[in-house]
Design an enzyme around this catalytic site. Structure first.
Site, PDB file in Angstrom:
ATOM      1  N   ARG A  21       1.718   7.622  17.132  1.00  0.00           N
ATOM      2  CA  ARG A  21       1.541   8.850  16.778  1.00  0.00           C
ATOM      3  C   ARG A  21       1.146   9.594  17.105  1.00  0.00           C
ATOM      4  NH1 ARG A  21       2.905   3.963  15.519  1.00  0.00           N
ATOM      5  NH2 ARG A  21       2.057   2.097  14.635  1.00  0.00           N
ATOM      6  N   TYR A  66       1.174  -0.804   0.182  1.00  0.00           N
ATOM      7  CA  TYR A  66      -0.202   0.105   0.059  1.00  0.00           C
ATOM      8  C   TYR A  66       1.498   1.082   0.235  1.00  0.00           C
ATOM      9  CZ  TYR A  66      -2.999   4.302   1.562  1.00  0.00           C
ATOM     10  OH  TYR A  66      -3.366   4.729   1.656  1.00  0.00           O
TER      11      TYR A  66
END
Length: 174
Positions: free
Chosen positions: A117, A52
């Site tokens: 994150r 991806y």
């Protein structure tokens, strides 16, 4: 590859022919792979750690190539970890919130709590797209990040959700 690369080329070809004022392409922070430096800026090396990510890097490069070769006004936005209402539980924040408020869950189960994150609320991601579409400061063919620049660990996020939902459920890592 068909969607991310060929689909991007089809869109860029249409833009080359029809000459819109601007085309904003959606990329992803996944093109950076595991961070070498933080915060991750637009100069960070691209590292395809999945098919991806590789396909998104290829799409980004096609946007740049069309901007340079054909003067297509293509701009690339790389959103970081977007979260918000109606998000699938495949995303960690949604999963943790549901587990925190679901009376059938006795614990909040997550994977590794140490990764960090850059979580961005969906409204801020939308604002970044609108800014990209309107700004005269951005340059065609360039990629721009949409993030907060702040790293939050999965463990810190879980504790924020626990506090926000007033739950004392234990956290179990898998």
């Amino acid at each position: 590859v068909d969607v991310n690369v060929t689909g991007t080329v089809n869109l860029l070809e249409a833009a080359r022919v029809h000459k819109p004022r601007r085309v904003v392409m959606t990329s992803t922070s996944e093109v950076y792979g595991t961070a070498i430096t933080t915060p991750i800026d637009e100069e960070h090396p691209l590292q395809a750690q999945s098919p991806y990510a590789a396909s998104k890097i290829a799409a980004d490069m096609m946007a740049s190539a069309y901007a340079l070769s054909f003067s297509v006004p293509a701009y690339v936005l790389r959103p970081f970890n977007t979260y918000g209402p109606r998000q699938s539980e495949r995303a960690v924040i949604s999963s943790v919130i549901r587990q925190a408020i679901d009376p059938r869950c006795e614990a909040i189960r997550v994977g590794n709590i140490t990764p960090t994150r850059d979580f961005v609320f969906v409204g801020d991601t939308v604002a970044a797209f609108l800014a990209m579409a309107r700004s005269d400061a951005v340059k065609p063919g360039r990629a721009y990040n949409a993030g907060t620049g702040t790293a939050v660990s999965i463990g810190e996020m879980v504790e924020l959700v626990r506090a926000g939902t007033a739950t004392n459920k234990p956290v179990e890592t898998e």
